[in-house]
Design an enzyme around this catalytic site. Sequence first.
Site, PDB file in Angstrom:
ATOM      1  N   GLU A 110       0.846  -1.194   0.000  1.00  0.00           N
ATOM      2  CA  GLU A 110       0.000   0.000   0.000  1.00  0.00           C
ATOM      3  C   GLU A 110       0.883   1.246   0.000  1.00  0.00           C
ATOM      4  O   GLU A 110       2.033   1.194   0.431  1.00  0.00           O
ATOM      5  CB  GLU A 110      -0.879   0.053   1.265  1.00  0.00           C
ATOM      6  CG  GLU A 110      -1.906  -1.037   1.391  1.00  0.00           C
ATOM      7  CD  GLU A 110      -2.651  -0.942   2.727  1.00  0.00           C
ATOM      8  OE1 GLU A 110      -2.352  -0.006   3.510  1.00  0.00           O
ATOM      9  OE2 GLU A 110      -3.498  -1.791   2.991  1.00  0.00           O
ATOM     10  N   LYS A 168       2.170   4.506   1.645  1.00  0.00           N
ATOM     11  CA  LYS A 168       2.223   5.059   3.007  1.00  0.00           C
ATOM     12  C   LYS A 168       1.808   6.520   2.941  1.00  0.00           C
ATOM     13  O   LYS A 168       2.492   7.344   2.346  1.00  0.00           O
ATOM     14  CB  LYS A 168       3.624   4.926   3.602  1.00  0.00           C
ATOM     15  CG  LYS A 168       3.651   5.291   5.083  1.00  0.00           C
ATOM     16  CD  LYS A 168       5.010   5.110   5.696  1.00  0.00           C
ATOM     17  CE  LYS A 168       4.930   5.240   7.211  1.00  0.00           C
ATOM     18  NZ  LYS A 168       4.187   6.412   7.665  1.00  0.00           N
ATOM     19  N   LEU A 169       0.667   6.817   3.537  1.00  0.00           N
ATOM     20  CA  LEU A 169       0.104   8.161   3.457  1.00  0.00           C
ATOM     21  C   LEU A 169       0.741   9.088   4.488  1.00  0.00           C
ATOM     22  O   LEU A 169       1.045   8.675   5.611  1.00  0.00           O
ATOM     23  CB  LEU A 169      -1.410   8.106   3.664  1.00  0.00           C
ATOM     24  CG  LEU A 169      -2.166   7.260   2.622  1.00  0.00           C
ATOM     25  CD1 LEU A 169      -3.615   7.088   3.021  1.00  0.00           C
ATOM     26  CD2 LEU A 169      -2.066   7.898   1.245  1.00  0.00           C
ATOM     27  N   ARG A 202      -2.906   9.738  11.526  1.00  0.00           N
ATOM     28  CA  ARG A 202      -3.591   8.475  11.810  1.00  0.00           C
ATOM     29  C   ARG A 202      -4.843   8.784  12.633  1.00  0.00           C
ATOM     30  O   ARG A 202      -4.776   9.461  13.657  1.00  0.00           O
ATOM     31  CB  ARG A 202      -2.645   7.546  12.572  1.00  0.00           C
ATOM     32  CG  ARG A 202      -3.188   6.145  12.855  1.00  0.00           C
ATOM     33  CD  ARG A 202      -3.135   5.281  11.605  1.00  0.00           C
ATOM     34  NE  ARG A 202      -3.522   3.913  11.860  1.00  0.00           N
ATOM     35  CZ  ARG A 202      -2.672   2.933  12.215  1.00  0.00           C
ATOM     36  NH1 ARG A 202      -1.389   3.199  12.371  1.00  0.00           N
ATOM     37  NH2 ARG A 202      -3.109   1.705  12.401  1.00  0.00           N
ATOM     38  N   GLU A 216      -6.146   7.157   7.605  1.00  0.00           N
ATOM     39  CA  GLU A 216      -5.309   8.354   7.650  1.00  0.00           C
ATOM     40  C   GLU A 216      -6.146   9.549   7.221  1.00  0.00           C
ATOM     41  O   GLU A 216      -6.827   9.507   6.189  1.00  0.00           O
ATOM     42  CB  GLU A 216      -4.113   8.178   6.701  1.00  0.00           C
ATOM     43  CG  GLU A 216      -2.953   9.072   6.991  1.00  0.00           C
ATOM     44  CD  GLU A 216      -1.962   8.482   7.980  1.00  0.00           C
ATOM     45  OE1 GLU A 216      -0.963   9.153   8.272  1.00  0.00           O
ATOM     46  OE2 GLU A 216      -2.189   7.362   8.468  1.00  0.00           O
ATOM     47  N   GLU A 251       5.448   9.423   0.721  1.00  0.00           N
ATOM     48  CA  GLU A 251       6.264   9.202   1.914  1.00  0.00           C
ATOM     49  C   GLU A 251       6.975   7.859   1.885  1.00  0.00           C
ATOM     50  O   GLU A 251       8.076   7.715   2.413  1.00  0.00           O
ATOM     51  CB  GLU A 251       5.393   9.307   3.173  1.00  0.00           C
ATOM     52  CG  GLU A 251       6.206   9.329   4.450  1.00  0.00           C
ATOM     53  CD  GLU A 251       5.361   9.387   5.708  1.00  0.00           C
ATOM     54  OE1 GLU A 251       5.897   9.788   6.752  1.00  0.00           O
ATOM     55  OE2 GLU A 251       4.176   9.018   5.667  1.00  0.00           O
ATOM     56  N   LYS A 298       2.091  -5.563   4.070  1.00  0.00           N
ATOM     57  CA  LYS A 298       1.230  -6.203   5.069  1.00  0.00           C
ATOM     58  C   LYS A 298       0.969  -7.667   4.720  1.00  0.00           C
ATOM     59  O   LYS A 298       0.750  -8.008   3.553  1.00  0.00           O
ATOM     60  CB  LYS A 298      -0.104  -5.459   5.179  1.00  0.00           C
ATOM     61  CG  LYS A 298       0.023  -4.028   5.683  1.00  0.00           C
ATOM     62  CD  LYS A 298      -1.333  -3.339   5.812  1.00  0.00           C
ATOM     63  CE  LYS A 298      -1.197  -1.909   6.314  1.00  0.00           C
ATOM     64  NZ  LYS A 298      -2.509  -1.222   6.425  1.00  0.00           N
ATOM     65  N   LYS A 316      10.521   3.684   4.024  1.00  0.00           N
ATOM     66  CA  LYS A 316      10.592   5.074   3.580  1.00  0.00           C
ATOM     67  C   LYS A 316      11.983   5.299   2.986  1.00  0.00           C
ATOM     68  O   LYS A 316      12.955   4.671   3.429  1.00  0.00           O
ATOM     69  CB  LYS A 316      10.339   6.027   4.760  1.00  0.00           C
ATOM     70  CG  LYS A 316       8.926   5.925   5.328  1.00  0.00           C
ATOM     71  CD  LYS A 316       8.809   6.543   6.707  1.00  0.00           C
ATOM     72  CE  LYS A 316       8.913   8.049   6.666  1.00  0.00           C
ATOM     73  NZ  LYS A 316       8.605   8.646   8.001  1.00  0.00           N
TER      74      LYS A 316
END
Length: 911
Positions: free
Chosen positions: A271, A273-274, A278, A331, A427, A432, A451
């Site tokens: 996915e 990463k936003l 959170r 998020e 980012e 997962k 990251k």
Amino acid sequence: MAASQTSQTVASHVPFADLCSTLERIQKSKGRAEKIRHFREFLDSWRKFHDAFHKNQKDVTDSFYPAMRLILPQLERERMAYGIKETMLAKLYIELLNLPRDGKDALKLLNYRTPTGTHGDAGDFAMIAYFVLKPRCLQKGSLTIQQVNDLLDSIASNNSAKRKDLIKKSLLQLITQSSALEQKWLIRMIIKDLKLGVSQQTIFSVFHSDAVELHNVTTDLEKVCRQLHDPSVGLSDISITLFSAFKPMLAAIADIEHIEKDMKHQSFYIETKLDGERMQMHKDGDVYKYFSRNGYNYTDQFGASPTEGSLTPFIHNAFKTDIQICILDGEMMAYNPNTQTFMQKGTKFDIKRMVEDSDLQTCYCVFDVLMVNNKKLGHETLRKRYEILSSIFTPIPGRIEIVQKTQAHTKNEVIDALNEAIDKREEGIMIKQPLSIYKPDKRGEGWLKIKPEYVSGLMDELDILIVGGYWGKGSRGGMMSHFLCAVAEKPPPGEKPSVFHTLSRVGSGCTMKELYDLGLKLAKYWKPFHKKAPPSSILCGTEKPEVYIEPCNSVIVQIKAAEIVPSDMYKTGCTLRFPRIEKIRDDKEWHECMTLDDLEQLRGKASGKLASKHFYVGGDDEPQEKKRKAAPKMKKVIGIIEHLKAPNLTNVNKISNIFEDVEFCVMSGTDSQPKPDLENRIAEFGGYIVQNPGPDTYCVIAGSKNIRVKNIILSNKHDVVKPAWLLECFKTKSFVPWQPHFMIHMCPSTKEHFAREYDCYGDSYFVDTDLNQLKEVFSGIKNSNEQTPEEMASLIADLEYRYSWDCSPLSMFRRHTVYLDLYAVINDLSTKNEGTRLAIKALELRFHGAKVVSCLAEGVSHVIIGEDHSRIADFKAFRRTFKRKFKILKESWITDSIDKCELQEENQYLI
């Protein structure tokens, strides 16, 4: 009525002083076990009083909560913010105590971070306030725990109402009714940092075995204390519940090289990463609540109903008609409808405080679901939760969306996804496991994150100049903990820069030793920064340093950061996001730092993002700048930055809890027990592993003294222990107490403890010693060829006195130095009279502790004469030349003393 209810609580009868004295004992205790004992004693006495106080009452809601919220103030959610930090407290104390503004005590409070060299408490405002308050306060306060909580409630509510006068009134009550010690702890409670040296997990585990788990799913201290008041009664079901904030599941830093192994060689999800906030959303029909990752309530901002807030009115109708109740995890992002893009968190906005007339709108990006229509989903697999999530609402672009995922199987797919995220200025990425279940507050249980800044070689680095500094507090008290850095105005050709523009404040990335060394290097050049008369060579924004340094005396540091973002706080109009010091550029002169032109070029290169290279694997490849064919000048090794690497403990099964809540840092192992093996074994016994020691680290394990271990020893902050101690713990399945032979280095408090328990050779004063231990102690005693038995007499006498052996007949002559009349000519050893009774007396004297000498010299205490009295006049002539006069006695003094087992009065035997 309220007063009557208040008086029916335990807290209204327990003096606040009792809690403070308990906290003082906990803080001063060295070992974890001793800290736990003090807390348990206080908790047990509270519970006993509670049971007696509420003996015949039903449905009692009174609990340990009033004390717990003071012991763990950082977890307080019911009370609003105090709006008070150290500087504000200092000003209030100065005003309330009517201290002279320029007086010594007022300056101590205002400049609490500046080292003074008196108590060594620089950076600890509470301790400095304690010494200022001590002569001005009561010896013992009169407040109860309930009254303290009431006054703190008043301060918080008046801060919200902006009633500074009422805040002062409440503080004045606290000051006039409490001792200096109590105020020291009050200050720490207000600042929400008690410095107890024991974690909240430990406090919870002592309180109740289910407390940690219940707090993870409720983040409600009062609920934890009320529901778990009886330690013998557990909860049958501890799970996420509607409208109770839970601690979200977290991701661990991933190593790309091990990603397939970490995912157990099965398929996984990738996915984006936003870069937002959170947030969890709880919905029951028209009622909504929003909580941050730390359990703070942001419902007022986002909307408690479909008619209010920046989000709820726009998403309420997106939910399917059969969805009455749900809990979502995601998020909160800022969305620009004009460009149809998400904003990065580093830009100038706060998603939690966006106003209605903003050009941006709130968008909730959902990636998990924990409840649907009262069905709890935390124990369902991620794959199942994803399926359910798609049936809960219809996505609305820019308002509520589902985070998209892709299924992958290989490391190369992860690399492609990371490079794509770099290209999109995102980012990073999330990895997962489809079969993972949701575990509140757990990190790395099937969720990983990557990251660009975690991967060496992917980031552009900045060489900028230190121009200012900030004194540290807490563990960094007394040293520079942060530095203000700047870039240079480009000078005319052939000249050195003379004007510098501030860019960023940085303090992370350095070890305590590196910080100390850097501070020491610059120490003599620091000057106080006066806001009204700033140095002409350093141009600041609103962010001003506490001290500054002339650029020509400073050093360049290499900084790594995530991106360059706009900021009014610095003269450049921008700053660095997540900056950290990589190294000190000793190879560069001060004037060779980055210029404003260099900064602007870098800022425009990738929209401010400092990740400008791609990750490649195999051969001699290395990170390459996008759209550039030329390789970088210096090769950079690809991989996770070494100090961020954590051991892979995914397959470790816990077999014991002896190290529960104990943090270790393993620097190196042995040939038979290498570092990874020791880390795995620690995890099996319930311990935590860190790669760099911190304030919560119990000890550092080192099998050899490499450079990192030597630096830790130099810092004198941590105990360094041999792996043999760990192996003994593993062997016995118990927390073996430290013994001297286990220790490589001891911090001051441990040294003090060992000095009370062991002698200088490592032999215990209190524990019985076996043969092997005795051999080990003796082997550690170095032979001393310099000291003769006679020279050891004084040391032996001191030992006999210490252990009350000096009254023994065998020690009666211990402090005497005796010359016997054995020689025809005094001091001529060749004239010794053989076969006399005095020769036997010499042996008896030695046997009973005397020092017998063959030369009459300064220091002799007694001369013993036999039957021959011909040399008495010579002895008296000698005596007149000595500073210390010796006594001349008959030999019968020796005989009678030995016969009667005690020294006889000398005057009876004088000659």
